[in-house]
Motif scaffolding. Structure first.
Motif, PDB file in Angstrom:
ATOM      1  N   UNK A  92       0.834  -1.191   0.000  1.00  0.00           N
ATOM      2  CA  UNK A  92       0.000   0.000   0.000  1.00  0.00           C
ATOM      3  C   UNK A  92       0.877   1.252   0.000  1.00  0.00           C
ATOM      4  N   UNK A  93       0.333   2.321  -0.567  1.00  0.00           N
ATOM      5  CA  UNK A  93       1.082   3.577  -0.613  1.00  0.00           C
ATOM      6  C   UNK A  93       1.283   4.087   0.808  1.00  0.00           C
ATOM      7  N   UNK A  94       2.514   4.350   1.129  1.00  0.00           N
ATOM      8  CA  UNK A  94       2.833   4.818   2.465  1.00  0.00           C
ATOM      9  C   UNK A  94       2.943   6.337   2.461  1.00  0.00           C
ATOM     10  N   UNK A  95       2.644   6.924   3.592  1.00  0.00           N
ATOM     11  CA  UNK A  95       2.769   8.367   3.718  1.00  0.00           C
ATOM     12  C   UNK A  95       4.242   8.728   3.567  1.00  0.00           C
ATOM     13  N   UNK A  96       4.511   9.787   2.849  1.00  0.00           N
ATOM     14  CA  UNK A  96       5.882  10.217   2.644  1.00  0.00           C
ATOM     15  C   UNK A  96       6.476   9.728   1.341  1.00  0.00           C
ATOM     16  N   UNK A  97       5.808   8.778   0.649  1.00  0.00           N
ATOM     17  CA  UNK A  97       6.300   8.325  -0.644  1.00  0.00           C
ATOM     18  C   UNK A  97       5.951   9.379  -1.689  1.00  0.00           C
ATOM     19  N   UNK A  98       6.838   9.634  -2.627  1.00  0.00           N
ATOM     20  CA  UNK A  98       6.555  10.652  -3.628  1.00  0.00           C
ATOM     21  C   UNK A  98       5.428  10.238  -4.566  1.00  0.00           C
ATOM     22  N   UNK A  99       4.588  11.179  -4.907  1.00  0.00           N
ATOM     23  CA  UNK A  99       3.503  10.952  -5.852  1.00  0.00           C
ATOM     24  C   UNK A  99       3.972  11.467  -7.206  1.00  0.00           C
ATOM     25  N   UNK A 100       3.867  10.629  -8.214  1.00  0.00           N
ATOM     26  CA  UNK A 100       4.303  11.024  -9.548  1.00  0.00           C
ATOM     27  C   UNK A 100       3.159  11.738 -10.244  1.00  0.00           C
ATOM     28  N   UNK A 101       3.415  12.957 -10.627  1.00  0.00           N
ATOM     29  CA  UNK A 101       2.433  13.727 -11.379  1.00  0.00           C
ATOM     30  C   UNK A 101       3.004  14.008 -12.747  1.00  0.00           C
ATOM     31  N   UNK A 102       2.211  13.746 -13.763  1.00  0.00           N
ATOM     32  CA  UNK A 102       2.669  14.016 -15.121  1.00  0.00           C
ATOM     33  C   UNK A 102       1.480  14.480 -15.960  1.00  0.00           C
ATOM     34  N   UNK A 103       1.798  15.049 -17.092  1.00  0.00           N
ATOM     35  CA  UNK A 103       0.765  15.544 -17.996  1.00  0.00           C
ATOM     36  C   UNK A 103       0.930  14.886 -19.348  1.00  0.00           C
ATOM     37  N   UNK A 104      -0.179  14.527 -19.950  1.00  0.00           N
ATOM     38  CA  UNK A 104      -0.196  13.998 -21.309  1.00  0.00           C
ATOM     39  C   UNK A 104      -0.826  15.068 -22.185  1.00  0.00           C
ATOM     40  N   UNK A 105      -0.028  15.622 -23.059  1.00  0.00           N
ATOM     41  CA  UNK A 105      -0.509  16.696 -23.919  1.00  0.00           C
ATOM     42  C   UNK A 105      -1.234  16.076 -25.101  1.00  0.00           C
ATOM     43  N   UNK A 106      -2.511  16.439 -25.243  1.00  0.00           N
ATOM     44  CA  UNK A 106      -3.292  15.980 -26.396  1.00  0.00           C
ATOM     45  C   UNK A 106      -3.842  17.208 -27.107  1.00  0.00           C
ATOM     46  N   UNK A 107      -3.972  17.136 -28.429  1.00  0.00           N
ATOM     47  CA  UNK A 107      -4.475  18.280 -29.192  1.00  0.00           C
ATOM     48  C   UNK A 107      -5.917  18.631 -28.804  1.00  0.00           C
ATOM     49  N   UNK A 108      -6.314  19.884 -29.008  1.00  0.00           N
ATOM     50  CA  UNK A 108      -7.701  20.275 -28.702  1.00  0.00           C
ATOM     51  C   UNK A 108      -8.689  19.484 -29.560  1.00  0.00           C
ATOM     52  N   UNK A 109      -9.804  19.121 -28.975  1.00  0.00           N
ATOM     53  CA  UNK A 109     -10.832  18.360 -29.685  1.00  0.00           C
ATOM     54  C   UNK A 109     -10.599  16.859 -29.670  1.00  0.00           C
ATOM     55  N   UNK A 110      -9.548  16.403 -29.011  1.00  0.00           N
ATOM     56  CA  UNK A 110      -9.237  14.971 -28.924  1.00  0.00           C
ATOM     57  C   UNK A 110      -9.898  14.400 -27.669  1.00  0.00           C
ATOM     58  N   UNK A 111     -10.472  13.227 -27.827  1.00  0.00           N
ATOM     59  CA  UNK A 111     -11.114  12.568 -26.681  1.00  0.00           C
ATOM     60  C   UNK A 111     -10.479  11.201 -26.441  1.00  0.00           C
ATOM     61  N   UNK A 112     -10.491  10.801 -25.185  1.00  0.00           N
ATOM     62  CA  UNK A 112     -10.013   9.460 -24.836  1.00  0.00           C
ATOM     63  C   UNK A 112     -11.210   8.523 -24.931  1.00  0.00           C
ATOM     64  N   UNK A 113     -11.156   7.596 -25.887  1.00  0.00           N
ATOM     65  CA  UNK A 113     -12.300   6.699 -26.088  1.00  0.00           C
ATOM     66  C   UNK A 113     -12.201   5.449 -25.224  1.00  0.00           C
ATOM     67  N   UNK A 114     -10.991   4.995 -24.928  1.00  0.00           N
ATOM     68  CA  UNK A 114     -10.835   3.838 -24.038  1.00  0.00           C
ATOM     69  C   UNK A 114      -9.424   3.830 -23.479  1.00  0.00           C
ATOM     70  N   UNK A 115      -9.253   3.066 -22.419  1.00  0.00           N
ATOM     71  CA  UNK A 115      -7.927   2.900 -21.845  1.00  0.00           C
ATOM     72  C   UNK A 115      -7.782   1.482 -21.332  1.00  0.00           C
ATOM     73  N   UNK A 116      -6.523   1.050 -21.252  1.00  0.00           N
ATOM     74  CA  UNK A 116      -6.234  -0.302 -20.806  1.00  0.00           C
ATOM     75  C   UNK A 116      -4.962  -0.276 -19.966  1.00  0.00           C
ATOM     76  N   UNK A 117      -4.997  -0.983 -18.848  1.00  0.00           N
ATOM     77  CA  UNK A 117      -3.867  -1.016 -17.930  1.00  0.00           C
ATOM     78  C   UNK A 117      -3.274  -2.414 -17.937  1.00  0.00           C
ATOM     79  N   UNK A 118      -1.941  -2.502 -18.098  1.00  0.00           N
ATOM     80  CA  UNK A 118      -1.247  -3.783 -18.067  1.00  0.00           C
ATOM     81  C   UNK A 118       0.048  -3.595 -17.301  1.00  0.00           C
ATOM     82  N   UNK A 119       0.066  -4.053 -16.058  1.00  0.00           N
ATOM     83  CA  UNK A 119       1.252  -3.886 -15.230  1.00  0.00           C
ATOM     84  C   UNK A 119       1.477  -2.424 -14.926  1.00  0.00           C
TER      85      UNK A 119
END
Length: 124
Positions: free
Chosen positions: A63-90
């Protein structure tokens, strides 16, 4: 003087076996029965041992422990683009993006927050 140490090779009445052959047959049947029961007990003991170890060796994610760094990042997508689906693997996240320019798949490494690859989808 009569020698009594010679084996009696006369057949038992109603059979084709000698007393020596019957004795060997009895010993063989007893030994095979013991092996059969012992093998069955070994199979049952192995099943019980394996069943008692179910779940061992597979560690749950920590489990995430207090004090562990949280990774924040941004995914730049062009205007008018939508996310239609996503899939997580590992530790990889695949995003299917749709826009007027066409479809695209972006693969993001969750641990680092960086885009690993972008695939443009084109119709043939």
């Amino acid at each position: 003087m009569v020698v009594t140490s010679e084996p009696d090779n006369s057949r038992l009445p109603g059979t084709v076996f000698t007393p020596r052959q019957v004795r060997l047959l009895k010993i063989t049947v007893i030994v095979m029965g013991i092996l059969l029961v012992g093998g069955f007990a070994l199979v049952l003991a192995t099943i019980v041992y394996q069943a008692s170890r179910i779940g061992e060796g597979k560690e749950a994610p920590a489990p995430r422990q207090a004090g562990m760094p949280v990774i924040e990042s941004e995914l730049v997508i062009p205007p008018g683009t939508t996310i239609t689906s996503l899939s997580l693997d590992g530790d990889r996240l695949a995003l299917h993006l749709s826009s007027a320019a066409g479809a695209e798949i972006a693969v993001v490494d969750i641990k680092t927050g960086k885009v690993v690859s972008r695939l443009k989808l084109k119709a043939q």
